[in-house]
Design an enzyme around this catalytic site. Sequence first.
Site, PDB file in Angstrom:
ATOM      1  N   CYS A 108      29.901  31.392  38.944  1.00  0.00           N
ATOM      2  CA  CYS A 108      30.469  31.764  40.290  1.00  0.00           C
ATOM      3  C   CYS A 108      29.600  32.624  40.968  1.00  0.00           C
ATOM      4  O   CYS A 108      29.844  33.292  41.995  1.00  0.00           O
ATOM      5  CB  CYS A 108      31.834  32.083  40.293  1.00  0.00           C
ATOM      6  SG  CYS A 108      33.236  31.124  39.914  1.00  0.00           S
ATOM      7  N   HIS A 129      29.573  37.274  43.699  1.00  0.00           N
ATOM      8  CA  HIS A 129      30.331  36.182  43.165  1.00  0.00           C
ATOM      9  C   HIS A 129      30.590  35.309  44.474  1.00  0.00           C
ATOM     10  O   HIS A 129      30.707  35.980  45.528  1.00  0.00           O
ATOM     11  CB  HIS A 129      31.726  36.877  42.706  1.00  0.00           C
ATOM     12  CG  HIS A 129      32.684  35.861  42.049  1.00  0.00           C
ATOM     13  ND1 HIS A 129      33.382  35.296  42.799  1.00  0.00           N
ATOM     14  CD2 HIS A 129      32.918  35.664  40.719  1.00  0.00           C
ATOM     15  CE1 HIS A 129      34.080  34.445  41.909  1.00  0.00           C
ATOM     16  NE2 HIS A 129      33.914  34.796  40.559  1.00  0.00           N
ATOM     17  N   GLN A 133      34.545  43.589  38.826  1.00  0.00           N
ATOM     18  CA  GLN A 133      33.889  43.877  37.593  1.00  0.00           C
ATOM     19  C   GLN A 133      33.536  45.391  37.165  1.00  0.00           C
ATOM     20  O   GLN A 133      33.069  45.675  35.940  1.00  0.00           O
ATOM     21  CB  GLN A 133      32.600  43.186  37.472  1.00  0.00           C
ATOM     22  CG  GLN A 133      32.414  41.644  37.379  1.00  0.00           C
ATOM     23  CD  GLN A 133      33.241  41.157  36.184  1.00  0.00           C
ATOM     24  OE1 GLN A 133      33.647  41.607  35.205  1.00  0.00           O
ATOM     25  NE2 GLN A 133      33.674  40.004  36.197  1.00  0.00           N
ATOM     26  N   ASP A 172      33.379  45.254  46.302  1.00  0.00           N
ATOM     27  CA  ASP A 172      33.994  44.336  45.280  1.00  0.00           C
ATOM     28  C   ASP A 172      34.325  45.058  43.830  1.00  0.00           C
ATOM     29  O   ASP A 172      33.067  45.043  43.197  1.00  0.00           O
ATOM     30  CB  ASP A 172      33.365  43.059  45.048  1.00  0.00           C
ATOM     31  CG  ASP A 172      33.963  41.979  44.088  1.00  0.00           C
ATOM     32  OD1 ASP A 172      34.798  42.413  43.339  1.00  0.00           O
ATOM     33  OD2 ASP A 172      33.354  40.730  44.252  1.00  0.00           O
ATOM     34  N   LYS A 201      41.436  40.915  35.260  1.00  0.00           N
ATOM     35  CA  LYS A 201      40.299  41.892  34.562  1.00  0.00           C
ATOM     36  C   LYS A 201      40.497  43.277  34.027  1.00  0.00           C
ATOM     37  O   LYS A 201      39.615  43.529  33.545  1.00  0.00           O
ATOM     38  CB  LYS A 201      39.183  41.651  35.460  1.00  0.00           C
ATOM     39  CG  LYS A 201      38.858  40.058  36.004  1.00  0.00           C
ATOM     40  CD  LYS A 201      37.687  40.283  36.568  1.00  0.00           C
ATOM     41  CE  LYS A 201      37.466  38.835  37.408  1.00  0.00           C
ATOM     42  NZ  LYS A 201      36.984  37.726  36.603  1.00  0.00           N
TER      43      LYS A 201
HETATM   44  N1  PMP Z   1      34.119  39.370  42.338  1.00  0.00           N
HETATM   45  C1  PMP Z   1      33.644  39.323  41.244  1.00  0.00           C
HETATM   46  C2  PMP Z   1      32.726  40.137  40.791  1.00  0.00           C
HETATM   47  C3  PMP Z   1      34.179  38.498  39.941  1.00  0.00           C
HETATM   48  O1  PMP Z   1      33.694  39.013  38.962  1.00  0.00           O
HETATM   49  C4  PMP Z   1      35.338  37.854  40.164  1.00  0.00           C
HETATM   50  C5  PMP Z   1      35.814  36.924  39.090  1.00  0.00           C
HETATM   51  N2  PMP Z   1      34.936  36.487  37.977  1.00  0.00           N
HETATM   52  C6  PMP Z   1      35.733  37.694  41.573  1.00  0.00           C
HETATM   53  C7  PMP Z   1      35.455  38.335  42.782  1.00  0.00           C
HETATM   54  C8  PMP Z   1      36.844  36.857  41.802  1.00  0.00           C
HETATM   55  O2  PMP Z   1      38.095  37.311  41.346  1.00  0.00           O
HETATM   56  P1  PMP Z   1      39.482  36.519  41.133  1.00  0.00           P
HETATM   57  O3  PMP Z   1      39.022  35.054  40.643  1.00  0.00           O
HETATM   58  O4  PMP Z   1      40.329  37.287  40.104  1.00  0.00           O
HETATM   59  O5  PMP Z   1      39.948  36.519  42.405  1.00  0.00           O
END
Ligand code: PMP
Length: 405
Positions: A365, A124, A204, A201, A227
């Site tokens: 993203c 991401h 997910q 990270d 999430k």
């Molecule tokens: N890493 C991953 C794998 C994600 O899916 C996301 C959210 N889509 C993020 C980071 C960022 O998370 P947040 O927007 O809640 O900070």
Amino acid sequence: LPDFNVDGVRKDFPALQQHVNGKTLVWLDNAATTHKPQSVIDATSRFYSRDNSNIHRAAHTLAARSTELFEGGREKVRQFLGAADAKEIVFVRGTTEAINLVAQSWGHQNIGQGDEILVSQLEHHANIVPWQILASQVGANLRVIPINDRGELLIEELPRLLNERTKIVSVTQVSNALGTVNPVQEIIAMAHSRGIPVLVDGAQSTPHLPINVQALDADFFVFSGHKVFGPTGIGALYGKSHLLEAMPPWQGGGHMIKDVSFERTVYNAPPEKFEAGTPDIAGVVGLGAAIDYMFELGIPALAAYEHSLLEYAEEALRSVHGVRQIGTASDKASVFGFVVPGIPNERIAKHLDQQGIAVRAGHHCAMPAVRHFGVEGTIRPSLAFYNNRADVDALIHALHQIVRR
Ligand code: PMP
């Protein structure tokens, strides 16, 4: 499907009961954010109705209650991640803030000119851009673990990519764009054999898999509350004690200090050292309630249910004429993305929305991951444990309609 009372579970989520565009809402945008069970909504509401106070600062009853709830939430996150000590849990706004904290605090202390930061092509943007910012500040370089055409990491490239210049490996456990489950345990073992720490990270993975940071031997592990069926604006950074203790603070302010004069400031120990200012106390309370909810269902049980629903969904998707699935890794969670060549993603998403079906269309993203497949975006349905076969059937039915036209 494995024995899992999904009908009962669905009743706990008020947002799932609504109609959208005249149809019962079908929420398949869980990778973006999840809905909240009533218990999370109630816990947050109860906090503001009754216990609301700043923490640690005053010796009165509401401050004591609020502090107890806040630290109780930290203990729940410790259990959720399988960490050894609640002091290893730092509250932050979410995954993004957690990675920025590590990049700016640990990174500035440990990464310099010519050093390398290793990420993967599945990241991401939240696990790319903070490292790029650091790299441009200190003159370091970003290196990337590539993927194959199924969307799996080429970990056989790791021995070549890990070298004496590599200072940290930062990888996602589950890809938000493709659903790939990465072999983070193996990556960590390989990095550690060369003395290199690893950030995982977990944005997910936490909604879909049981986590144990000690079994993984992760050095840092980060996730977002929203999430995992909790509130927005709250998340956590796990860091091994010795790492957090050696790291300089990132933001300064109240709460993170022991003593302040104009000559010098003495910082608090972790986790307070990294929690400057009034935290999102209600967010922590809500996150704690979300973790209680997941534990009550049983994370292995919800993971098994969801996995079989994903297999059902992927098979159904293959029945739709002209669909090209994007991301066909052998180990996946939640996500079954696709494109229909000749039909723009936005048009598909709009048609689905008219049927009350929420999916994400776009790059999610994760532009480098999506572009590997020669596309600029995908349609990305993503499951949570409250989804059922009827949700998948509604999506597949609507896709058949679109393709027929
Ligand atoms: N890493 C991953 C794998 C994600 O899916 C996301 C959210 N889509 C993020 C980071 C960022 O998370 P947040 O927007 O809640 O900070």
